[in-house]
Design an enzyme around this catalytic site. Sequence first.
Site, PDB file in Angstrom:
ATOM      1  N   ILE A 462       0.820  -1.161   0.019  1.00 52.87           N
ATOM      2  CA  ILE A 462      -0.071  -0.079  -0.108  1.00 52.87           C
ATOM      3  C   ILE A 462       0.839   1.307  -0.078  1.00 52.87           C
ATOM      4  CG2 ILE A 462      -1.981  -1.287   1.262  1.00 52.87           C
ATOM      5  CD1 ILE A 462      -1.160   0.160   3.876  1.00 52.87           C
ATOM      6  N   LEU A 623      13.188  -3.222   9.261  1.00 49.93           N
ATOM      7  CA  LEU A 623      13.489  -4.181   8.032  1.00 49.93           C
ATOM      8  C   LEU A 623      14.287  -3.387   6.921  1.00 49.93           C
ATOM      9  CD1 LEU A 623      10.194  -6.180   7.338  1.00 49.93           C
ATOM     10  CD2 LEU A 623      12.331  -6.937   8.250  1.00 49.93           C
ATOM     11  N   GLU A 698       1.296   3.049  11.974  1.00 49.57           N
ATOM     12  CA  GLU A 698       0.388   3.955  12.812  1.00 49.57           C
ATOM     13  C   GLU A 698       0.971   4.768  13.852  1.00 49.57           C
ATOM     14  OE1 GLU A 698      -3.484   2.403  11.765  1.00 49.57           O
ATOM     15  OE2 GLU A 698      -2.524   0.484  11.142  1.00 49.57           O
TER      16      GLU A 698
END
Lengths: 732, 325
Positions: A462, A623, A698
């Site tokens: 996304i 990551l 978030e």
Amino acid sequence: MYVGQGVDRIDGKAKITGGAKYAAEFDLPGTAHAVLVQSTISAGKITGFDLVLAEAMPGILAIITTDNAEKLGNLKAAPQKVTYPLLQDSNIKFNGQHIAVVVADTFERATAAAAAVRVNYRATRAVNTMDQAISQSVTPKEFSNGRAKPDSQVGDAAPLLPAGTLRVEQTYTTPIEHHNPMEPHATIANWSGGQLTVWTATQGISGAQKALSSLFGLEPKSVTVICPYVGGGFGSKGNTWPPAVLAAMAARRVNRPVKLVVTREQMFTSNGYRPRTVQRVKLAASPDGKLLSVRHDVKTQTSMPEVGEFAEPSALITRMLYEAPSIGTSHRLVQVNHGLPTYMRGPGESSGAFAIESAMDEMAAALKMDPIAFRLKNYAENDPTARLPFASKALRECYAQGATAFGWEKRNPIPRSMRDGHLLVGMGMATSSYPTNRMPASASIRLTADGSALVRSGTQDIGTGTYTTLAQVAADELGLPLRKVRTQLGDSRLPSAPVSGGSMTSASVVPAVQAAAQGMKSQLFALAINHGGPQWRGISPETLALSESAVIGPTDRLSIAQIFARAKIAQLNATAGAHPDSDAQKYSKHAFGAQFAEVRVDPDLGIVRVSRWVGAFDCGRILNAKTARSQLIGGIIYGMGMALFEETRVDPNSGRITNANISDYLVAVNADVPDIETIVVDSVDPISNPLGTKGIGELPMVGAAPAIANAVYHATGIRVRDLPIRIENLLV
Amino acid sequence: MQSFLITDPPSLSDATILGGVPGATFIAGGTDVMQLLKNNVIAPRQLIDLDKLNLSNITNDHGELRLGALATMADVAAHPVIRADWPAISQALLLSASPQVRNMGTMGGNLLQRTRCLYFRDNGFACNKRAPGSGCPAIAGDSRDLAIFGTSSHCIATHPSDLPVALMAFNAEVELQAPGGATRRLPLSKLYRLPGTTPHIETNLQPGELITAVILAAQGVSRRSTYLKVRDRTSFAFALVSAAVALDIEDGTIRDARVALGGVGTMPWRAPLVEIALRGQTPNDQVFETAALKIAAGAETTQMNAFKIRLAQRIIVRALQTVSA
Ligand SMILES: Cc1cc2nc3c(=O)[nH]c(=O)nc-3n(C[C@H](O)[C@H](O)[C@H](O)COP(=O)(O)OP(=O)(O)OC[C@H]3O[C@@H](n4cnc5c(N)ncnc54)[C@H](O)[C@@H]3O)c2cc1C
């Protein structure tokens, strides 16, 4: 090791050169175009359509209305419960409700005819705004997807408080906010022999497949959902909203592919929003700064029951943020004639943190205590409501490293005491936290003789960097150069994966990729042992390793190409799933952070500008340093918008949204954003998932708005408890 | 959007004649017309594209600055004479819109862009300006952005442009040409009409009458001028309140003062009472503050936009401080 490095997005070039295809950009021969018609009243009934004008216009293929729409299957059984309005009856429940779909051979013709559709209504009384019905609240039927209860209480609900107790009791509000991703909602639907294929902008192809197959009475495998790229979702593309369903309905009606792109204006009533919240916070503390009781009672708006129900869980964060002998929370809903609210970046946490973290600042001021010292004094070593240990928590380090980088020690605690020329300077901080989520996921890897790997999963990128991070993980696991690894996502025929929401994509999908890589390794090792010749025979696989596109044995190495040649195979495949560990249920799992904002306020003109920012986060293993920083600064900027600009305005007399466009719905622009320093404190969470990630989508938004509100208070002495903070609030 | 015809007449006389046909609308940069078309706020049958007309020159002679109606906002803002002698005009333009819009938007189009009133721009609402007699839900509704001066019970829509606020302060005129070739000059203040009972009639232009230029007579006061715009975010937003302010100070006395306001009027709003209170005074904060108070007279506010009075006063004071420093 690629994992951890700031590797460039592997899809970056495709995106900036236009090569990346978004849902609306697929070209199917013979595609027709659908345009939505929406109601202009908030409550009542459609008494009739006048289609004479519209039907006579050129190129019109069909006008689907509430009178003639195909009846869909059992709406109640639909997985996502987002099934209104699908033109199944003639009731109007909100202003901007879809009431018809016009299909034509071109987009322009469909648009023109849609504007020519005349509708007659019988209007009834509507609840146009939450405040008009605030006294009539109801308890949520289904709260937080069943993972939590609407109310909670730890300790005595009404504890006896000693004389000298300090109290803060205030109401904080946050407005309706819309996600406004760059890419609008868009769907191309195509039926072929009872099979439905949709190209749709979604955060969850697997959910879209379930929702569409259920509504059209099909087997899930009869529906294919394709979504290689998403131009932002922020929660608005988590569910399968009616326009996607209506596109499929229209395609079936006209018997050719149909494209339906929701306009920017229509996006304000088509795909959810963060509901308005009215939050009452009561804090009691001893004079030395120990919290004695915390209450956080939340009212949020939802739609009328026929439309559905969504509760913004704003007080969840209060249940775990600070230690206190008495912690009570509640959530109630106010039913309004608006569309269904939904998840929006940090759903619950972002709005709730504004209330609790503003109140904490107010209490610190009342105590004459440093805001960080006050928070440390009430630091929760364990989750006080769940009564579980935290899987990991490095919030102290966030406070400490953030404060140092920000120069918090230079803050004069007295409001209105710091100046830069005629501007007032304010420094504020707030705590951030967001749950660490994980769901089952699966992935596959295909390795070919030239040593290139294809990683596949039915997840979707996304915009967060999933293409890149999955390739990094696979390259490391398989000892391949990154350029030899390709990722394929966004197709429901791939191994299934959960919705990209709740900041859980990495935590869910990466373990599946790792498991598939393990499977691939075992196969390669077995082949090397069997086909490698005498010196490989009898070697234990445990002693082998994969590196530089080869299997490394104790004395010898065999390249992947050699193995494939000797075994006479062209490719190897491995598929695996990964599930949350049940042991993880014994812990409370959260990411944390500390946000530091500096603002400059023009005391005469009421203008607030954010001048500096430091965010320090305990967000587990990173990551990819580059995509992670993008998430962190993106979340902080979203929080700046929440604090200072974003508000969906509603006409109180008609319930119609007045600023349904991005000229009047203001988001932060570059000129509003200063340099942002982000710090990732050293922390790996070994419990929540095998990788040690905690999710970063978030978290960085949570706490940003209260940090600004607290800084504005420090700058001006004015406490603004209603977002967004506006010029008129500061004009004294 | 209703289908329409578009023509690009080669001459002014053709353009004015075509423009006089009922249902015709001029289009210059198109930055406003296109939005209005797409939102079905206007439905012209014919668009008269002014592109071929030679109206983009900026000239400065005989004590008169002449801005061709098709000169772009970007070109005017960057013009050396305007930057040096008319800073408030250059600043007003640079604080407008975005570079992309300023490269397209023209003088004529900017003077005549329609209100940003949210109710006017959305067909889902009644609006006396868009659909005469249908009512004004804005007055009792979301009126934060709307006007406090020049309003009527039929309409409180704000004139949104920045440029004409500065032009108003300098008594600019517009040069007009009507079908048949007649030309005339009109003070900018006479170009606009207050809403009264006919908010859909916004200007005193005759059918087909075209703005050919904006004319500014040289005046000492313009050099010491500034444009201050307050908006909700730092860039790319219309004015909540703005002010164009100019002072001519000689021997420590204000000889001439100009104050015009944006974001508060149904047309760009001159504040003569403030100017009178400034003339002949010594420039200092107290004089500025006392003078700024004079704008309150005649303001009609709603609960949501009442703050604009105080904000306007503060902006005037700040702008006066800036130009007197
Ligand atoms: C995103 C955005 C932000 C903006 N922000 C600002 C801002 O902050 N401040 C600001 O002032 N403006 C702002 N604007 C508005 C912009 O400045 C105007 O749209 C522009 O100036 C209009 O000029 P144009 O040449 O494109 O006009 P057009 O759109 O071509 O025309 C506008 C009107 O003028 C008429 N017209 C044009 N030329 C003539 C003429 N010579 N004679 C008679 N009638 C004529 C047309 O018929 C039409 O009615 C913004 C616009 C956008 C899209």
